[in-house]
Each structure stands twice: as C-alpha cells, then as structure tokens.
Design a protein around this motif. Structure first.
Motif, PDB file in Angstrom:
ATOM      1  N   UNK A 139      71.809  58.625 -15.407  1.00  0.00           N
ATOM      2  CA  UNK A 139      71.949  57.174 -15.357  1.00  0.00           C
ATOM      3  C   UNK A 139      70.998  56.597 -14.324  1.00  0.00           C
ATOM      4  N   UNK A 140      70.319  55.521 -14.702  1.00  0.00           N
ATOM      5  CA  UNK A 140      69.503  54.754 -13.773  1.00  0.00           C
ATOM      6  C   UNK A 140      69.956  53.304 -13.851  1.00  0.00           C
ATOM      7  N   UNK A 141      70.226  52.703 -12.697  1.00  0.00           N
ATOM      8  CA  UNK A 141      70.771  51.355 -12.720  1.00  0.00           C
ATOM      9  C   UNK A 141      70.256  50.485 -11.595  1.00  0.00           C
ATOM     10  N   UNK A 142      70.546  49.192 -11.721  1.00  0.00           N
ATOM     11  CA  UNK A 142      70.147  48.213 -10.729  1.00  0.00           C
ATOM     12  C   UNK A 142      71.257  47.177 -10.608  1.00  0.00           C
ATOM     13  N   UNK A 143      71.491  46.710  -9.396  1.00  0.00           N
ATOM     14  CA  UNK A 143      72.422  45.619  -9.128  1.00  0.00           C
ATOM     15  C   UNK A 143      71.713  44.653  -8.182  1.00  0.00           C
ATOM     16  N   UNK A 144      71.734  43.373  -8.541  1.00  0.00           N
ATOM     17  CA  UNK A 144      71.022  42.375  -7.743  1.00  0.00           C
ATOM     18  C   UNK A 144      71.955  41.235  -7.395  1.00  0.00           C
ATOM     19  N   UNK A 145      72.144  41.006  -6.119  1.00  0.00           N
ATOM     20  CA  UNK A 145      72.954  39.891  -5.656  1.00  0.00           C
ATOM     21  C   UNK A 145      72.023  38.755  -5.244  1.00  0.00           C
ATOM     22  N   UNK A 146      72.043  37.626  -5.973  1.00  0.00           N
ATOM     23  CA  UNK A 146      71.186  36.508  -5.586  1.00  0.00           C
ATOM     24  C   UNK A 146      71.639  35.887  -4.267  1.00  0.00           C
ATOM     25  N   UNK A 147      70.812  35.052  -3.698  1.00  0.00           N
ATOM     26  CA  UNK A 147      71.110  34.408  -2.429  1.00  0.00           C
ATOM     27  C   UNK A 147      72.424  33.627  -2.504  1.00  0.00           C
ATOM     28  N   UNK A 148      73.321  33.931  -1.556  1.00  0.00           N
ATOM     29  CA  UNK A 148      74.629  33.285  -1.488  1.00  0.00           C
ATOM     30  C   UNK A 148      75.042  33.162  -0.029  1.00  0.00           C
ATOM     31  N   UNK A 149      75.944  32.200   0.246  1.00  0.00           N
ATOM     32  CA  UNK A 149      76.392  31.989   1.623  1.00  0.00           C
ATOM     33  C   UNK A 149      76.979  33.259   2.227  1.00  0.00           C
ATOM     34  N   UNK A 150      77.775  33.992   1.415  1.00  0.00           N
ATOM     35  CA  UNK A 150      78.505  35.151   1.931  1.00  0.00           C
ATOM     36  C   UNK A 150      77.594  36.290   2.366  1.00  0.00           C
ATOM     37  N   UNK A 151      76.380  36.331   1.859  1.00  0.00           N
ATOM     38  CA  UNK A 151      75.465  37.416   2.222  1.00  0.00           C
ATOM     39  C   UNK A 151      74.248  36.875   2.972  1.00  0.00           C
ATOM     40  N   UNK A 152      74.478  35.814   3.729  1.00  0.00           N
ATOM     41  CA  UNK A 152      73.447  35.318   4.630  1.00  0.00           C
ATOM     42  C   UNK A 152      72.362  34.505   3.979  1.00  0.00           C
ATOM     43  N   UNK A 153      72.653  33.893   2.814  1.00  0.00           N
ATOM     44  CA  UNK A 153      71.678  33.066   2.103  1.00  0.00           C
ATOM     45  C   UNK A 153      70.375  33.812   1.835  1.00  0.00           C
ATOM     46  N   UNK A 154      70.536  35.080   1.498  1.00  0.00           N
ATOM     47  CA  UNK A 154      69.404  35.907   1.109  1.00  0.00           C
ATOM     48  C   UNK A 154      69.873  36.800  -0.030  1.00  0.00           C
ATOM     49  N   UNK A 155      68.957  37.451  -0.724  1.00  0.00           N
ATOM     50  CA  UNK A 155      69.371  38.282  -1.848  1.00  0.00           C
ATOM     51  C   UNK A 155      69.433  39.748  -1.437  1.00  0.00           C
ATOM     52  N   UNK A 156      69.941  40.577  -2.347  1.00  0.00           N
ATOM     53  CA  UNK A 156      70.027  42.015  -2.090  1.00  0.00           C
ATOM     54  C   UNK A 156      69.794  42.771  -3.394  1.00  0.00           C
ATOM     55  N   UNK A 157      69.011  43.832  -3.301  1.00  0.00           N
ATOM     56  CA  UNK A 157      68.706  44.667  -4.460  1.00  0.00           C
ATOM     57  C   UNK A 157      69.217  46.078  -4.210  1.00  0.00           C
ATOM     58  N   UNK A 158      69.915  46.622  -5.207  1.00  0.00           N
ATOM     59  CA  UNK A 158      70.365  48.012  -5.129  1.00  0.00           C
ATOM     60  C   UNK A 158      69.918  48.728  -6.392  1.00  0.00           C
ATOM     61  N   UNK A 159      69.185  49.812  -6.240  1.00  0.00           N
ATOM     62  CA  UNK A 159      68.764  50.637  -7.368  1.00  0.00           C
ATOM     63  C   UNK A 159      69.271  52.049  -7.124  1.00  0.00           C
ATOM     64  N   UNK A 160      69.625  52.726  -8.198  1.00  0.00           N
ATOM     65  CA  UNK A 160      70.210  54.054  -8.033  1.00  0.00           C
ATOM     66  C   UNK A 160      69.950  54.909  -9.258  1.00  0.00           C
ATOM     67  N   UNK A 161      70.122  56.194  -9.071  1.00  0.00           N
ATOM     68  CA  UNK A 161      70.049  57.154 -10.171  1.00  0.00           C
ATOM     69  C   UNK A 161      71.130  58.203  -9.963  1.00  0.00           C
ATOM     70  N   UNK A 162      71.827  58.537 -11.038  1.00  0.00           N
ATOM     71  CA  UNK A 162      72.903  59.518 -10.994  1.00  0.00           C
ATOM     72  C   UNK A 162      72.696  60.556 -12.084  1.00  0.00           C
ATOM     73  N   UNK A 163      73.176  61.754 -11.813  1.00  0.00           N
ATOM     74  CA  UNK A 163      73.229  62.780 -12.855  1.00  0.00           C
ATOM     75  C   UNK A 163      74.608  63.418 -12.812  1.00  0.00           C
ATOM     76  N   UNK A 164      75.211  63.591 -13.967  1.00  0.00           N
ATOM     77  CA  UNK A 164      76.496  64.258 -14.076  1.00  0.00           C
ATOM     78  C   UNK A 164      76.420  65.346 -15.124  1.00  0.00           C
TER      79      UNK A 164
END
Length: 235
Positions: A139-164
């Motif tokens: 599995x290869x995935x991405x999660x992106x949190x756009x700019x929001x008050x709760x995360x400091x008015x900035x965005x965050x990118x998370x990318x990952x890879x899993x093998x099972x």
C-alpha cells in the motif's frame, strides 16, 4: 476501519473491507465494529497516550458499491487542549480499480470533544492504492491536511508505504511501514520527520493479538522506539 499504530495503518490500511463478522443491514449495507486494548496509542510514530495503555474502538457502515462511513475513538493523554478522548469520523469510497489494484479515497475529521482550550479539531483528506501480490499486499498512500486554525494555519502532508504478508497455513501476518510527515503536524523543529515500524499479528476468529515495534527519527519522550502490544476484537 480506522487503526492507530502506524497512523493510517497498523496491520491493515484504511481501506474498508467487509470483515468476516459484518452484520448485513439490507439494501447492500453492512455494519461492523472493532475494539482494542493497546499498550500505547502511537499515531505516525508519536505516542498520543503518554506511552500508556489506551482503549480504542470503532463502527463502520459499508455499501456494496464501495462507499463507507465510520467512526473511531481512542483514549489519549489528558490535556487542556485535547482533553482525554480522540473521536474520528470518516467517509469515503474503496474498491478495485484494476485486477489486484484497489483504491481508497476519503476524508477524515479528527475531533477532540473534551478539549477546553481553543479548537483542536481538523480535517484531512486521504487516498491510497493497494496492490496484491500473492499473500502480500503493498500500500502507498497520502494524507493532506489543508491550512486550518487547529494546525497553526498551515498545511501538513503525510505520505507512507506499507507491506503486509500473510504466512500461508497460519493465522499470522507480518508487516512493515515507512512514513514521512512534512508540515505543521511535525514533531521535529525542522518541520519534517520519518516514522517506521514492523508488526506481527495473529487472528483467531473474532480475536486478534498483535505486537509492533514503532519508532521515529525524532529523539525524545513519546517519539523513541517502543514495542506496542494490541489485543483486539472485531464483530
């Protein structure tokens, strides 16, 4: 089904697959649930329970078309900002888009209903591709949190890879994970960090027992390597 040790993945991805014990609701809908006791709630390598035991559980509703909604909760370290509970609500679509290739896409809201200082809630769209190769799934995935008050008015990118990999003829599966965070949710002052882990799980009907080694590239309490055990049930 939302899981915790590796953030979007522990022994499975966020893709919603109808469990063996799902309850048919009619009209193509299935209801399933899960509960777990973990020795440490690790999210993207970071302890959210102050390296202590956490109680977790969730409920999912899936349609045969692939659309799903669900909710998942965990106890966390009590604090004025986050309170003592994390509640996640998510919705999306998961299904096979080519032979052996599955897509999962959706949006997840992280809610902290017991927090008393400010607004800690935020949302995060996600997407992943899973490819089956014999007893293995990658599995290869991405999660992106756009700019929001709760995360400091900035965005965050998370990318990952899993093998099972399921070990043929046994109830045991093993897995590996590598993830990268870049943005406002980083626990490193440089603004980015890596997390990784290795896991093993045995499933006996509704019950599962798992162990994982989880770590990050950040030195400090709650980010150092740790062995995490899980006792779970699905229904």
């Amino acid at each position: 089904m939302r899981t915790s040790i590796f953030g979007l993945a522990l022994f499975a991805t966020t893709a919603i697959a109808t469990p063996l014990h799902a309850e048919e609701l009619g009209g193509g809908f299935n209801l399933s649930g899960n509960a777990a006791l973990v020795t440490d709630y690790r999210f993207r390598g970071v302890s959210f329970s102050d390296e202590d035991i956490a109680i977790q559980g969730g409920i999912d509703i899936e349609h045969i078309s692939g659309f799903y909604v669900g909710t998942w909760a965990s106890s966390i370290e009590d604090s004025p900002v986050f309170g003592h509970t994390e509640l996640d609500i998510y919705a999306g679509w998961s299904g096979e888009v080519a032979s052996g290739l599955s897509l999962d896409v959706g949006i997840l809201a992280y809610l902290y209903p017991n927090g008393n200082v400010g607004d800690a809630d935020y949302v995060e769209p996600y997407a992943s591709l899973t490819y089956a190769i014999g007893p293995a799934e990658v599995t290869t995935g991405v999660a992106w949190a756009p700019s929001q008050n709760a995360i400091g008015n900035d965005d965050n990118l998370y990318v990952y890879s899993d093998i099972g990999i399921g070990i043929p003829g046994t109830p045991v599966s093993v897995g590996g994970h590598l993830g990268y965070t870049d943005g406002s949710l980083s626990v490193d002052p440089d603004g980015d960090y890596w997390d990784w882990g290795l896991s093993a799980e045995a499933v006996f009907g509704m019950l599962s027992v798992g162990v994982a080694y989880v770590s990050t590239a950040v030195d400090g309490p709650g980010t150092d390597g740790a062995v995490v055990g899980t006792l779970g049930v699905s229904f």
